[in-house]
Design a protein around this motif. Structure first.
Motif, PDB file in Angstrom:
ATOM      1  N   GLU A  37      88.901 -36.988 -73.286  1.00 54.44           N
ATOM      2  CA  GLU A  37      87.657 -36.903 -73.418  1.00 54.44           C
ATOM      3  C   GLU A  37      87.211 -38.363 -72.455  1.00 54.44           C
ATOM      4  O   GLU A  37      86.012 -38.401 -71.816  1.00 54.44           O
ATOM      5  N   VAL A  38      87.730 -39.361 -72.780  1.00 54.96           N
ATOM      6  CA  VAL A  38      87.283 -40.717 -72.436  1.00 54.96           C
ATOM      7  C   VAL A  38      88.082 -41.331 -71.018  1.00 54.96           C
ATOM      8  O   VAL A  38      88.109 -42.412 -70.790  1.00 54.96           O
ATOM      9  N   VAL A  39      89.059 -40.354 -70.525  1.00 56.29           N
ATOM     10  CA  VAL A  39      90.130 -41.187 -69.624  1.00 56.29           C
ATOM     11  C   VAL A  39      89.378 -41.843 -68.358  1.00 56.29           C
ATOM     12  O   VAL A  39      90.021 -42.984 -67.929  1.00 56.29           O
ATOM     13  N   ASP A  40      88.404 -41.281 -68.031  1.00 57.92           N
ATOM     14  CA  ASP A  40      87.649 -41.933 -66.897  1.00 57.92           C
ATOM     15  C   ASP A  40      86.882 -43.250 -67.150  1.00 57.92           C
ATOM     16  O   ASP A  40      86.679 -44.100 -66.271  1.00 57.92           O
ATOM     17  N   GLY A  41      86.695 -43.559 -68.306  1.00 57.54           N
ATOM     18  CA  GLY A  41      85.907 -44.473 -68.873  1.00 57.54           C
ATOM     19  C   GLY A  41      86.674 -45.768 -69.302  1.00 57.54           C
ATOM     20  O   GLY A  41      86.196 -46.953 -69.646  1.00 57.54           O
ATOM     21  N   CYS A  42      88.094 -45.557 -69.211  1.00 55.56           N
ATOM     22  CA  CYS A  42      88.969 -46.690 -69.870  1.00 55.56           C
ATOM     23  C   CYS A  42      89.566 -47.400 -68.573  1.00 55.56           C
ATOM     24  O   CYS A  42      90.187 -46.693 -68.026  1.00 55.56           O
ATOM     25  N   VAL A  43      89.314 -48.649 -68.480  1.00 57.61           N
ATOM     26  CA  VAL A  43      89.895 -49.417 -67.247  1.00 57.61           C
ATOM     27  C   VAL A  43      90.599 -50.828 -67.812  1.00 57.61           C
ATOM     28  O   VAL A  43      91.059 -51.380 -67.093  1.00 57.61           O
ATOM     29  N   SER A  44      90.677 -50.809 -69.087  1.00 62.56           N
ATOM     30  CA  SER A  44      91.484 -52.065 -69.723  1.00 62.56           C
ATOM     31  C   SER A  44      91.821 -51.565 -71.246  1.00 62.56           C
ATOM     32  O   SER A  44      91.327 -50.652 -71.649  1.00 62.56           O
ATOM     33  N   LEU A  45      92.831 -52.401 -71.720  1.00 62.39           N
ATOM     34  CA  LEU A  45      93.366 -52.319 -72.935  1.00 62.39           C
ATOM     35  C   LEU A  45      92.164 -52.552 -73.986  1.00 62.39           C
ATOM     36  O   LEU A  45      92.190 -51.813 -75.137  1.00 62.39           O
ATOM     37  N   GLU A  46      91.260 -53.213 -73.676  1.00 60.95           N
ATOM     38  CA  GLU A  46      90.079 -53.559 -74.590  1.00 60.95           C
ATOM     39  C   GLU A  46      89.207 -52.170 -74.558  1.00 60.95           C
ATOM     40  O   GLU A  46      88.702 -51.828 -75.613  1.00 60.95           O
ATOM     41  N   HIS A  47      89.005 -51.555 -73.507  1.00 58.52           N
ATOM     42  CA  HIS A  47      88.370 -50.133 -73.468  1.00 58.52           C
ATOM     43  C   HIS A  47      89.147 -49.265 -74.526  1.00 58.52           C
ATOM     44  O   HIS A  47      88.472 -48.363 -75.147  1.00 58.52           O
ATOM     45  N   VAL A  48      90.503 -49.127 -74.212  1.00 61.72           N
ATOM     46  CA  VAL A  48      91.247 -48.298 -75.161  1.00 61.72           C
ATOM     47  C   VAL A  48      90.997 -48.563 -76.691  1.00 61.72           C
ATOM     48  O   VAL A  48      90.892 -47.721 -77.377  1.00 61.72           O
ATOM     49  N   VAL A  49      90.808 -49.958 -77.030  1.00 57.33           N
ATOM     50  CA  VAL A  49      90.590 -50.182 -78.309  1.00 57.33           C
ATOM     51  C   VAL A  49      89.252 -49.757 -78.866  1.00 57.33           C
ATOM     52  O   VAL A  49      89.157 -49.133 -79.794  1.00 57.33           O
ATOM     53  N   GLN A  50      88.193 -49.801 -77.727  1.00 54.11           N
ATOM     54  CA  GLN A  50      86.776 -49.482 -78.332  1.00 54.11           C
ATOM     55  C   GLN A  50      86.596 -47.856 -78.336  1.00 54.11           C
ATOM     56  O   GLN A  50      86.106 -47.500 -79.127  1.00 54.11           O
ATOM     57  N   LYS A  51      87.158 -47.474 -77.229  1.00 50.02           N
ATOM     58  CA  LYS A  51      86.648 -45.806 -77.047  1.00 50.02           C
ATOM     59  C   LYS A  51      87.769 -44.930 -77.615  1.00 50.02           C
ATOM     60  O   LYS A  51      87.507 -43.582 -77.676  1.00 50.02           O
ATOM     61  N   VAL A  52      88.971 -45.299 -77.946  1.00 50.35           N
ATOM     62  CA  VAL A  52      90.044 -44.487 -78.285  1.00 50.35           C
ATOM     63  C   VAL A  52      90.624 -44.875 -79.924  1.00 50.35           C
ATOM     64  O   VAL A  52      90.244 -43.992 -80.830  1.00 50.35           O
ATOM     65  N   TRP A  53      90.866 -45.824 -79.930  1.00 55.40           N
ATOM     66  CA  TRP A  53      91.561 -46.324 -81.131  1.00 55.40           C
ATOM     67  C   TRP A  53      90.725 -46.562 -82.302  1.00 55.40           C
ATOM     68  O   TRP A  53      90.777 -45.788 -83.276  1.00 55.40           O
ATOM     69  N   THR A  54      89.543 -47.011 -82.182  1.00 49.09           N
ATOM     70  CA  THR A  54      88.442 -47.223 -83.014  1.00 49.09           C
ATOM     71  C   THR A  54      87.963 -46.085 -83.730  1.00 49.09           C
ATOM     72  O   THR A  54      88.158 -45.437 -84.624  1.00 49.09           O
ATOM     73  N   PRO A  55      87.560 -44.914 -82.856  1.00 46.54           N
ATOM     74  CA  PRO A  55      87.056 -43.505 -83.372  1.00 46.54           C
ATOM     75  C   PRO A  55      88.008 -42.720 -83.790  1.00 46.54           C
ATOM     76  O   PRO A  55      88.003 -42.098 -84.895  1.00 46.54           O
ATOM     77  N   VAL A  56      89.059 -42.771 -83.350  1.00 46.99           N
ATOM     78  CA  VAL A  56      90.495 -41.991 -83.984  1.00 46.99           C
ATOM     79  C   VAL A  56      90.909 -42.430 -85.197  1.00 46.99           C
ATOM     80  O   VAL A  56      91.177 -41.736 -86.115  1.00 46.99           O
ATOM     81  N   LYS A  57      90.985 -43.810 -85.290  1.00 47.48           N
ATOM     82  CA  LYS A  57      91.291 -44.299 -86.520  1.00 47.48           C
ATOM     83  C   LYS A  57      90.285 -44.083 -87.713  1.00 47.48           C
ATOM     84  O   LYS A  57      90.660 -43.587 -88.757  1.00 47.48           O
TER      85      LYS A  57
END
Length: 481
Positions: free
Chosen positions: A188-208
């Motif tokens: 869903e967000v692959v194109d919007g992630c350009v750093s590990l901090e983005h991974v935390v915000q856009k993937v890790w947090t909502p999935v957790k």
């Protein structure tokens, strides 16, 4: 050796002269090595290979260090070894956690994880690296309880938000449900992630948050059976052991209760489908017996039911269908869909049933000749009709669900022995017109003659000799063909 060293170095080294130069040289080299390792142990520059060696000879090395360096106590050296070991262990744990992060971020081509990959590459040959490459060495004098000490790691130069996430990510990644949610979110967000901090915000947090919320609903029973089946049931099927492990990874309590409810719900669902099939069967074949209990069971289906609302008492009603498995239900459905064949069999063989079937099979084999396909059709007919015979020939218009299920029990035994039974009935129904032509071609006279031959072979008496028919009393029992 080192007791000698103490002796010769006492009294301002007056006794050094008693040793040969070679011995003195060896002692000096040994002392230098020990002194060097003690210093490196203290400042953390010691290689992990050397640390492992010292740890394997901890007591011996501590004693030598105390002899060589009088200002150092035995306990201090031993404590230093344990402290460095704890720091290395902490790094290895972090490296394993970082490996999980790297694995889960592979699809993010725009996210630079080279700094993580470089350190993980070091970890593969860790023994040649020094302790201080991976952590900030602590002073053993400032540490009271080594077991309580939290090493300060420095190998991975990452934002603190990422470092805080990684240990939890490693724990959560043991859950397949979490991995599925993670992968969906990544797409869903692959194109919007350009750093590990983005991974935390856009993937890790909502999935957790999603997994935690799901775990809470499973724990409370608020989750619907439909969603539970979608998230876990499809993954593990009937493997309740793996399902239990998954729920444990999701930090769910009362696991046994939820799995027990799932088993009963699945049984209920099977019973509901079975009851619907039986009602459809009764309607298709115009059965006017008692089917009230089947109607009660058929109304119990509710995919939106919450697990906490499941009523165990409803299972009592399903006791009539305890033997109805999905495979058996499908077997019964096939019988319903093959109604044209069933009615033709009942009509054309209503007098003798299986006996007429055997005669018809013999005639059909004769008609098939040496044609392999036609022989296979006849064999398929014989197997299918024999397996379903109780339902074809013994079912009455007045039959209710009890009589129907009793007849089904005989069919289930045939199904267990021949799982292809429903497919054979389908194929036979597909070839119904061919069988009708065979029946028409041979006619009733030929069928009757063959049946009489069968009767003679089964119950007749063959007498050989002269004047066998002179006894008039026996003439009345003759069967004339």
């Amino acid at each position: 050796m080192f007791s000698t060293y103490n002796y010769v170095t006492d009294n301002d080294q007056k006794n050094v002269k008693i040793l040969k130069k070679e011995c003195v040289h060896i002692l000096e080299e040994a002392v230098a090595v020990i002194d060097d390792r003690v210093c490196k142990l203290n400042d953390g520059s010691i290689t992990i290979l050397d640390l492992e060696l010292l740890a394997s000879r901890e007591q011996t090395f501590s004693e030598l260090a105390e002899v060589v360096c009088p200002e150092i106590e035995f306990a201090s050296v031993s404590k230093g070894i344990k402290l460095r070991q704890r720091e290395v262990k902490a790094f290895k744990i972090q490296a394993e956690e970082m490996s999980t992060l790297a694995s889960l971020c592979q699809q993010f081509t725009n996210v630079d994880i080279r700094c993580v990959a470089d350190i993980l590459q070091k970890q593969k040959d860790i023994t040649r690296h020094s302790v201080w490459e991976f952590c900030v060495p602590a002073d053993e004098k400032s540490i009271e309880e080594i077991e309580q000490h939290v090493p300060k790691l420095c190998a991975f130069d990452l934002p603190q938000t990422v470092l805080d996430m990684v240990p939890l990510l490693h724990v959560y990644s043991k859950s397949r449900t979490f991995i599925n949610l993670w992968q969906d979110k990544c797409v869903e967000v692959v194109d919007g992630c350009v750093s590990l901090e983005h991974v935390v915000q856009k993937v890790w947090t909502p999935v957790k948050e999603s997994l935690d919320e799901m775990s809470v609903r499973i724990q409370s029973g608020e989750i619907q059976f439909r969603e539970f089946e979608k998230r876990l049931g499809k993954m593990y099927g009937d493997d309740y052991g793996k399902m239990e492990a998954e729920l444990n990874n999701m930090n769910v309590e009362d696991i046994k209760l939820r799995l027990d409810q799932l088993k009963k719900y699945r049984q209920l669902s099977t019973c509901v489908e079975g009851a619907k099939t039986i009602l459809e069967f009764a309607q298709e074949y115009n059965l006017n017996g008692d089917f009230d209990q089947m109607e009660v069971i058929a109304t119990q289906s509710d995919n939106d039911l919450e697990m906490r609302s499941f009523d165990d008492s409803v299972m009592k009603v399903c006791s009539f269908l305890s033997d109805m498995t999905p495979a058996r239900g499908a077997c019964l459905k096939t019988f319903v869909t093959c109604e044209p064949l069933v009615k033709w069999l009942k009509t054309s063989m209503e007098k003798e049933g299986l006996k007429e079937l055997k005669v018809f099979v013999d005639l059909a084999i004769m008609s098939a000749g040496e044609e392999g396909l036609n022989i296979a059709r006849v064999q398929c007919l014989h197997s299918a009709v024999t397996g379903y015979a109780p339902l074809i020939f013994d079912l009455q218009p007045t039959s209710g669900y009890e009589h129907l299920l009793k007849l089904c029990s005989f069919v289930w035994k045939e199904l267990d022995a021949n799982p292809n039974l429903p497919a054979q009935l389908k194929d036979t129904n597909h070839n119904l017109e061919w069988f009708k032509e065979i029946k028409k071609a041979h006619g009733s006279v030929e069928v009757t003659s063959l049946m009489q031959v069968e009767a003679i072979n089964a119950k007749g008496v063959f007498t050989v000799g002269k004047n066998v028919w002179n006894n008039e009393s026996s003439l009345g029992t003759l069967l004339v063909c």
